[in-house]
Design a protein around this motif. Structure first.
Motif, short mmCIF file in Angstrom:
data_model
loop_
_atom_site.label_atom_id
_atom_site.label_comp_id
_atom_site.label_asym_id
_atom_site.label_seq_id
_atom_site.Cartn_x
_atom_site.Cartn_y
_atom_site.Cartn_z
N PHE A 198 0.84 -1.19 0.00
CA PHE A 198 0.00 0.00 0.00
C PHE A 198 0.89 1.24 0.00
CE2 PHE A 198 -2.77 -3.25 1.63
CZ PHE A 198 -4.03 -2.91 1.15
N TYR A 199 0.45 2.29 -0.72
CA TYR A 199 1.23 3.53 -0.76
C TYR A 199 0.32 4.73 -0.95
CZ TYR A 199 0.61 3.54 -5.83
OH TYR A 199 0.07 3.57 -7.08
N LEU A 200 0.88 5.91 -0.67
CA LEU A 200 0.17 7.17 -0.81
C LEU A 200 1.19 8.30 -0.79
CD1 LEU A 200 -2.67 8.62 -0.80
CD2 LEU A 200 -2.41 8.75 1.66
N VAL A 201 0.99 9.31 -1.63
CA VAL A 201 1.83 10.50 -1.61
C VAL A 201 0.99 11.63 -1.03
CG1 VAL A 201 3.09 12.18 -3.00
CG2 VAL A 201 3.15 9.74 -3.62
N VAL A 202 1.49 12.25 0.03
CA VAL A 202 0.77 13.33 0.71
C VAL A 202 1.67 14.56 0.73
CG1 VAL A 202 -0.34 14.06 2.85
CG2 VAL A 202 -0.42 11.66 2.18
N PRO A 203 1.27 15.63 0.05
CA PRO A 203 2.08 16.86 0.11
C PRO A 203 1.86 17.56 1.45
CG PRO A 203 0.16 17.19 -1.30
CD PRO A 203 0.13 15.76 -0.85
N LEU A 204 2.94 17.74 2.18
CA LEU A 204 2.87 18.38 3.50
C LEU A 204 3.89 19.51 3.58
CD1 LEU A 204 2.71 15.18 5.75
CD2 LEU A 204 0.81 16.72 5.22
N ALA A 205 3.55 20.55 4.30
CA ALA A 205 4.47 21.64 4.56
C ALA A 205 5.53 21.19 5.57
CB ALA A 205 3.70 22.85 5.10
N PRO A 206 6.67 21.86 5.62
CA PRO A 206 7.67 21.51 6.63
C PRO A 206 7.06 21.58 8.04
CG PRO A 206 8.63 22.98 5.02
CD PRO A 206 7.14 22.93 4.73
N GLY A 207 7.44 20.62 8.84
CA GLY A 207 6.94 20.56 10.21
C GLY A 207 7.04 19.14 10.73
N GLN A 208 6.40 18.91 11.87
CA GLN A 208 6.38 17.59 12.48
C GLN A 208 4.94 17.11 12.57
OE1 GLN A 208 7.72 16.65 16.69
NE2 GLN A 208 9.49 15.99 15.48
N TYR A 209 4.71 15.87 12.17
CA TYR A 209 3.36 15.32 12.10
C TYR A 209 3.32 13.96 12.80
CZ TYR A 209 3.05 18.73 8.34
OH TYR A 209 3.08 19.88 7.60
N GLU A 210 2.20 13.68 13.47
CA GLU A 210 1.96 12.37 14.04
C GLU A 210 0.94 11.65 13.18
OE1 GLU A 210 1.21 12.25 18.26
OE2 GLU A 210 2.43 14.04 18.57
#
Length: 74
Positions: A29-41
């Protein structure tokens, strides 16, 4: 052996259905998620029921409910 996997995390208000992963070759399974710089849980939601931290994530944090959230830093 999962039928469906979704990605739930701090960027999508822990939605169990907002970001379903795509099943690729070899049942990966895969997914590309565009995220801004930072820390995510985040955690994976397997078959709409089982919450699973990322076993490949080097960082994890207590979620306050007896589990661990995987941590991604961009």
């Amino acid at each position: 052996g999962a039928s469906t996997v979704s990605l739930a995390g701090t960027w999508n208000d822990w939605s169990e259905t907002a970001q379903p992963l795509i099943r690729g070759e070899g049942d990966v399974f895969y997914l590309v998620v565009p995220l801004a710089p930072g820390q995510y849980e985040y955690q994976f939601v397997v078959d709409g029921q089982r919450w699973q931290p990322d076993p490949a994530a080097p960082l994890a944090r207590d979620d306050g409910f007896g589990q661990r959230n995987s941590v991604l830093t961009i």
